[in-house]
Write a protein that holds these residues in place. Structure first.
Motif, PDB file in Angstrom:
ATOM      1  N   LYS A 193       0.805  -1.220   0.000  1.00  0.00           N
ATOM      2  CA  LYS A 193       0.000   0.000   0.000  1.00  0.00           C
ATOM      3  C   LYS A 193       0.840   1.272   0.000  1.00  0.00           C
ATOM      4  N   ASN A 194       2.132   1.140   0.297  1.00  0.00           N
ATOM      5  CA  ASN A 194       2.968   2.344   0.303  1.00  0.00           C
ATOM      6  C   ASN A 194       3.247   2.801  -1.123  1.00  0.00           C
ATOM      7  N   GLY A 195       3.859   3.948  -1.243  1.00  0.00           N
ATOM      8  CA  GLY A 195       4.103   4.538  -2.552  1.00  0.00           C
ATOM      9  C   GLY A 195       5.246   3.872  -3.295  1.00  0.00           C
ATOM     10  N   PRO A 196       5.684   4.501  -4.385  1.00  0.00           N
ATOM     11  CA  PRO A 196       6.768   3.939  -5.198  1.00  0.00           C
ATOM     12  C   PRO A 196       8.063   3.765  -4.406  1.00  0.00           C
ATOM     13  N   VAL A 197       8.784   2.707  -4.726  1.00  0.00           N
ATOM     14  CA  VAL A 197      10.076   2.427  -4.090  1.00  0.00           C
ATOM     15  C   VAL A 197      11.073   2.002  -5.148  1.00  0.00           C
ATOM     16  N   ASP A 198      12.327   1.958  -4.754  1.00  0.00           N
ATOM     17  CA  ASP A 198      13.372   1.421  -5.618  1.00  0.00           C
ATOM     18  C   ASP A 198      13.620  -0.039  -5.268  1.00  0.00           C
ATOM     19  N   ILE A 199      14.039  -0.807  -6.253  1.00  0.00           N
ATOM     20  CA  ILE A 199      14.390  -2.220  -6.042  1.00  0.00           C
ATOM     21  C   ILE A 199      15.814  -2.414  -6.528  1.00  0.00           C
ATOM     22  N   GLY A 200      16.684  -2.818  -5.622  1.00  0.00           N
ATOM     23  CA  GLY A 200      18.078  -3.056  -5.969  1.00  0.00           C
ATOM     24  C   GLY A 200      18.337  -4.537  -6.188  1.00  0.00           C
ATOM     25  N   ALA A 226      18.227  -7.485  -3.625  1.00  0.00           N
ATOM     26  CA  ALA A 226      19.144  -7.184  -2.518  1.00  0.00           C
ATOM     27  C   ALA A 226      18.617  -6.111  -1.593  1.00  0.00           C
ATOM     28  N   ALA A 227      17.767  -5.231  -2.091  1.00  0.00           N
ATOM     29  CA  ALA A 227      17.249  -4.150  -1.253  1.00  0.00           C
ATOM     30  C   ALA A 227      15.978  -3.579  -1.866  1.00  0.00           C
ATOM     31  N   ILE A 228      15.079  -3.115  -1.006  1.00  0.00           N
ATOM     32  CA  ILE A 228      13.865  -2.423  -1.427  1.00  0.00           C
ATOM     33  C   ILE A 228      13.704  -1.208  -0.534  1.00  0.00           C
ATOM     34  N   GLY A 229      13.554  -0.050  -1.132  1.00  0.00           N
ATOM     35  CA  GLY A 229      13.391   1.149  -0.324  1.00  0.00           C
ATOM     36  C   GLY A 229      13.424   2.397  -1.176  1.00  0.00           C
ATOM     37  N   PRO A 230      13.180   3.534  -0.575  1.00  0.00           N
ATOM     38  CA  PRO A 230      13.208   4.789  -1.328  1.00  0.00           C
ATOM     39  C   PRO A 230      14.634   5.251  -1.607  1.00  0.00           C
ATOM     40  N   ALA A 231      14.841   5.779  -2.778  1.00  0.00           N
ATOM     41  CA  ALA A 231      16.100   6.441  -3.147  1.00  0.00           C
ATOM     42  C   ALA A 231      17.334   5.612  -2.809  1.00  0.00           C
ATOM     43  N   LEU A 232      17.380   4.378  -3.290  1.00  0.00           N
ATOM     44  CA  LEU A 232      18.567   3.556  -3.068  1.00  0.00           C
ATOM     45  C   LEU A 232      19.773   4.180  -3.759  1.00  0.00           C
ATOM     46  N   GLU A 233      20.922   4.117  -3.102  1.00  0.00           N
ATOM     47  CA  GLU A 233      22.152   4.642  -3.697  1.00  0.00           C
ATOM     48  C   GLU A 233      22.846   3.539  -4.482  1.00  0.00           C
ATOM     49  N   ALA A 234      23.358   3.906  -5.630  1.00  0.00           N
ATOM     50  CA  ALA A 234      23.984   2.928  -6.515  1.00  0.00           C
ATOM     51  C   ALA A 234      25.268   2.362  -5.941  1.00  0.00           C
ATOM     52  N   GLY A 235      25.899   3.056  -5.026  1.00  0.00           N
ATOM     53  CA  GLY A 235      27.153   2.586  -4.453  1.00  0.00           C
ATOM     54  C   GLY A 235      28.335   2.972  -5.307  1.00  0.00           C
TER      55      GLY A 235
END
Length: 422
Positions: free
Chosen positions: A16-23, A30-39
């Motif tokens: 139900k939450n808004g858009p997220v990034d998928i790494g 490996a990760a799901i969350g807002p504004a993931l950093e590319a590293g």
């Protein structure tokens, strides 16, 4: 943390939450969350999803790759189930492994670009076709593992007890790597004995079962009762599915309630095949023909695991099809007259999460640690996906891009265009 790929601003189905990034890294989420950093890595691929729907791909629970794309070889006149079985039985005498592989590949590739990432295909085994279909589809399964996971369900389309050599061939395929075993009691000289023998094989090889069952509109008798009895008696609940069961489409509400309770209690799942069932059922009706599709949404409300699937493509059982499970969900919504948002959501689930449960897929889902099997639809939510037949725009299998479609664009006078960009 570094990633191989980042999908930016996607809406994950079921959240139900808004858009997220998928790494994605090393083929897994490996990760799901807002504004993931590319590293630190400068080789990270990034895709802007612009709020599009993300899910782990469609799950096809019932398709026949081995006898797809043969409409041009079959001269059908009546359009009945009997004619389809007889016509295909005659056509398959000329099948070769190369022919089966080529036709099945054409169908499988359609499914891939329509966003299917998991599939169960039924493959006929009998003395006439021998192991040609099994060998061809096994090779296809290996060759396309980069894009889709395929389960092979071997089964006796034309009977088992009336065709003694078939049992030995089923044993050979189970020894040779078949993933599960199926049955087709309504073509057998002794339906209950076929059901019992299929359960015996399943228990011996510790595999799941998927029956073609009760494929007519006479509700006065059902093989479903025996399948439920065997499933419960052998403790095989959660490992048995039945397909078609068109008899359920003509039950009154009270009778359907009783059948639903029996299925839920026995742990037997149901797969409805809207295109085939609509095409073949009710052929003898002069008017007001029955739809013939079992009411999966009603059974689902009773706790029965239900899926919607394709069945056949371009053959006498179903002389059309593009392998889009989203189209199948939309078709079912039309014939079942389910149009509320919660009902359309349920239709989406019957081509995604519920068939994943039917197939006992433990690693299906957009979650950290799961395989990066990801499909992006050109819409914002599952309801719109079903209602509008949203276009798949990108697919990923274990972290590798498996297909892409360019989203439709409007060429405005100012030159602005929007779409999925890497």
């Amino acid at each position: 943390m570094s990633f191989d790929t980042i999908l930016r601003n996607g809406r994950i189905a079921g959240r139900k939450n808004g858009p997220v990034d998928i790494g994605v890294r090393d083929g897994r989420i490996a990760a799901i969350g807002p504004a993931l950093e590319a590293g630190a890595s400068d080789g990270t691929r990034e895709f802007a999803l612009d709020g599009r729907l993300v899910f782990p791909g469609f799950v096809e629970t019932h398709i026949h790759l081995d006898k797809s794309c043969i409409s041009d070889r079959c001269a059908c006149r009546t359009g009945t189930l009997r004619e389809a079985i007889e016509t295909v039985a005659a056509a398959k005498l000329a099948f070769t492994e190369d022919d089966i592989y080529a036709r099945a590949r054409r169908t499988l590739e359609k499914a891939i670009v329509q966003g299917t990432t998991r599939m169960r295909t039924h493959v006929e085994v009998d003395p006439r076709i021998g192991l040609k279909g099994f060998r061809a589809i096994s090779q296809l399964k290996r060759d396309y593992a980069w894009a889709i996971d395929v389960e092979i369900c071997v089964f006796p389309q034309e009977g088992l007890n009336n065709d003694p050599e078939t049992f030995e061939l089923l044993v050979e395929t189970c020894e040779g790597g078949a993933d599960l075993i199926g049955g087709c009691p309504y073509t057998d000289s002794d339906p209950h004995r076929q059901i019992a023998r299929i359960f015996e094989l399943a228990m011996h090889y510790d595999v799941d079962i998927d029956f073609h069952l009760d494929f007519d509109l006479d509700p006065s008798w059902m093989h479903l009762d025996e399948v439920c009895r065997q499933a419960k008696g052998h403790g095989w609940g959660g490992r048995v599915a039945i397909g078609h069961v068109t008899k359920l489409s003509v039950l009154d509400p009270q009778a359907l309630q009783r059948v639903g309770a029996k299925l839920a209690d026995a742990g037997v799942a149901v797969t409805v095949l809207p295109a085939t069932d609509l095409f073949l059922m009710g052929r003898d009706a002069a008017h007001s023909g029955p739809r013939g599709a079992a009411p999966a949404h009603r059974l689902r409300e009773q706790g029965v695991v239900c899926s919607l699937a394709t069945n056949n493509v371009l053959n006498p059982f179903t002389p059309f099809g593009d392998c889009s499970l989203l189209r199948m969900a939309n078709l079912y919504a039309n014939i079942a007259q389910t149009g509320r948002p919660d009902e359309l959501q349920a239709c989406f689930e019957m081509v995604t999460t519920l068939p994943a449960r039917l197939m006992n897929l433990e690693d299906y889902g957009i979650a950290v640690g799961n395989p990066a099997d990801i499909v992006v639809l050109d819409c914002a939510d599952p309801v719109s996906a079903v209602a509008e037949l949203a276009q798949p725009v990108l697919g990923m299998k274990r972290g590798r891009i498996s297909f892409q479609h360019a989203p439709a664009t409007l060429n405005r006078p100012d030159g602005m265009q929007t779409g999925l960009t890497a």
